[in-house]
Design a protein around this motif. Structure first.
Motif, PDB file in Angstrom:
ATOM      1  N   LEU A   4      32.808  43.108  33.229  1.00  0.00           N
ATOM      2  CA  LEU A   4      33.531  41.869  33.412  1.00  0.00           C
ATOM      3  C   LEU A   4      33.535  40.614  33.787  1.00  0.00           C
ATOM      4  O   LEU A   4      33.109  40.353  35.268  1.00  0.00           O
ATOM      5  N   LEU A   5      33.208  38.984  33.224  1.00  0.00           N
ATOM      6  CA  LEU A   5      32.291  37.647  33.722  1.00  0.00           C
ATOM      7  C   LEU A   5      33.954  36.965  33.721  1.00  0.00           C
ATOM      8  O   LEU A   5      34.986  36.636  32.832  1.00  0.00           O
ATOM      9  N   SER A   6      34.067  36.839  35.273  1.00  0.00           N
ATOM     10  CA  SER A   6      35.321  35.114  34.849  1.00  0.00           C
ATOM     11  C   SER A   6      34.455  34.267  35.206  1.00  0.00           C
ATOM     12  O   SER A   6      33.981  34.252  36.556  1.00  0.00           O
ATOM     13  N   TRP A   7      34.835  33.356  34.775  1.00  0.00           N
ATOM     14  CA  TRP A   7      33.010  31.921  34.849  1.00  0.00           C
ATOM     15  C   TRP A   7      33.826  30.957  34.668  1.00  0.00           C
ATOM     16  O   TRP A   7      34.911  31.117  33.296  1.00  0.00           O
ATOM     17  N   ALA A  31      34.210  37.954  28.483  1.00  0.00           N
ATOM     18  CA  ALA A  31      34.034  36.738  30.238  1.00  0.00           C
ATOM     19  C   ALA A  31      35.370  35.471  29.077  1.00  0.00           C
ATOM     20  O   ALA A  31      34.877  35.857  28.232  1.00  0.00           O
ATOM     21  N   LEU A  32      35.760  35.581  30.058  1.00  0.00           N
ATOM     22  CA  LEU A  32      37.100  34.914  30.309  1.00  0.00           C
ATOM     23  C   LEU A  32      37.019  34.247  30.954  1.00  0.00           C
ATOM     24  O   LEU A  32      36.278  33.949  32.345  1.00  0.00           O
ATOM     25  N   ASP A  33      37.368  32.483  30.057  1.00  0.00           N
ATOM     26  CA  ASP A  33      36.662  31.272  31.094  1.00  0.00           C
ATOM     27  C   ASP A  33      38.510  30.772  31.136  1.00  0.00           C
ATOM     28  O   ASP A  33      39.247  31.722  31.471  1.00  0.00           O
ATOM     29  N   GLY A  34      38.135  29.372  31.923  1.00  0.00           N
ATOM     30  CA  GLY A  34      39.122  28.827  32.142  1.00  0.00           C
ATOM     31  C   GLY A  34      39.049  28.806  34.003  1.00  0.00           C
ATOM     32  O   GLY A  34      38.576  29.667  35.554  1.00  0.00           O
ATOM     33  N   ARG A  70      40.457  29.352  27.838  1.00  0.00           N
ATOM     34  CA  ARG A  70      42.419  29.091  27.771  1.00  0.00           C
ATOM     35  C   ARG A  70      42.564  28.026  26.849  1.00  0.00           C
ATOM     36  O   ARG A  70      43.686  28.086  26.002  1.00  0.00           O
ATOM     37  N   SER A  71      41.679  26.870  26.277  1.00  0.00           N
ATOM     38  CA  SER A  71      42.221  25.984  25.899  1.00  0.00           C
ATOM     39  C   SER A  71      43.002  25.140  26.185  1.00  0.00           C
ATOM     40  O   SER A  71      42.982  25.130  27.281  1.00  0.00           O
TER      41      SER A  71
END
Length: 215
Positions: A4-7, A31-34, A70-71
């Motif tokens: 689980l990557l928060s980046w 991978a979750l961006d924002g 998230r965009s």
């Protein structure tokens, strides 16, 4: 085992290197961006080449990968609590309850001695343990429960390192609390080491965020 990557806003080269290192133990990456709400000049989405670097590195290393941005939704209003809880939800959709999460940041490369034996240990720990400590190399090595059972409904409360199960069990808590469940120990065979490659401006932004929201 799913990473689980928060980046947010990282060097594509560093992302590729750290993601590739996780393949020694992991099967896939979510991978979750924002940016977090209090991150200086943060946005909801990193430049596209960063997500591409994650996709390419994971694929080349033989892992499946899901990159979520998230965009137009903007930054994460609840800082790390909201984002990391969402990351657990995304991980839940790609796992079963008897799988494991490996929780890693974008600058944390994995070193794992004899991955097949580590997997065997995790299988044997499954019935008794919910969290497993590995060594995390910051300024000094420290044990942290970065291997966590893929419990349905796992969430983050108050701050980034308080993992709570649906029935209220605390798997990690800092400052340390007496009610944190004991961790199994794999610190001698699994470690996460910080990558030295963050540029000065990225380190400055991280420090500014940490001054507002202490870690």
């Amino acid at each position: 085992i799913v990473v689980l990557l928060s980046w947010y806003d990282e060097s594509p080269e560093m992302l590729a290197e750290t993601v590739a290192s996780w393949a020694a133990l992991a099967d896939g990456v979510v991978a979750l961006d924002g940016a977090y709400a209090d991150y200086p000049d943060g946005r909801g989405e990193s430049p596209r080449e960063q997500g591409d670097a994650i996709l390419e590195a994971a694929g080349t290393a033989g892992m499946w990968v899901e990159v979520v941005t998230r965009s137009t939704d903007g930054v994460w209003a609840g800082n790390e609590v909201e984002k990391r809880t969402r990351l657990f939800q995304l991980g839940e959709a790609r796992t079963r309850g008897d799988d494991w999460y490996l929780i890693a940041d974008a600058d944390e490369g994995l070193e794992c001695a004899v991955p097949s034996l580590v997997r065997l240990r995790l299988e044997r720990l499954m019935g008794s343990w919910r969290a497993v400590a590995v060594t995390v190399e910051h300024d000094t090595p420290m044990p942290q429960p970065r291997l966590v059972r893929a419990i349905r409904g796992l969430r983050v409360e108050v701050r980034h390192d308080r993992y709570v199960t649906p029935d209220g069990r605390l798997l990690w808590g800092t400052p340390h609390h007496d009610d944190v469940e004991p961790w199994a120990d794999l610190t001698s065979v699994v470690s996460l080491r910080h990558h030295p490659g963050r540029p000065p401006e990225r380190r400055a932004a991280q420090k500014a965020y940490s001054d507002i929201v202490p870690r």
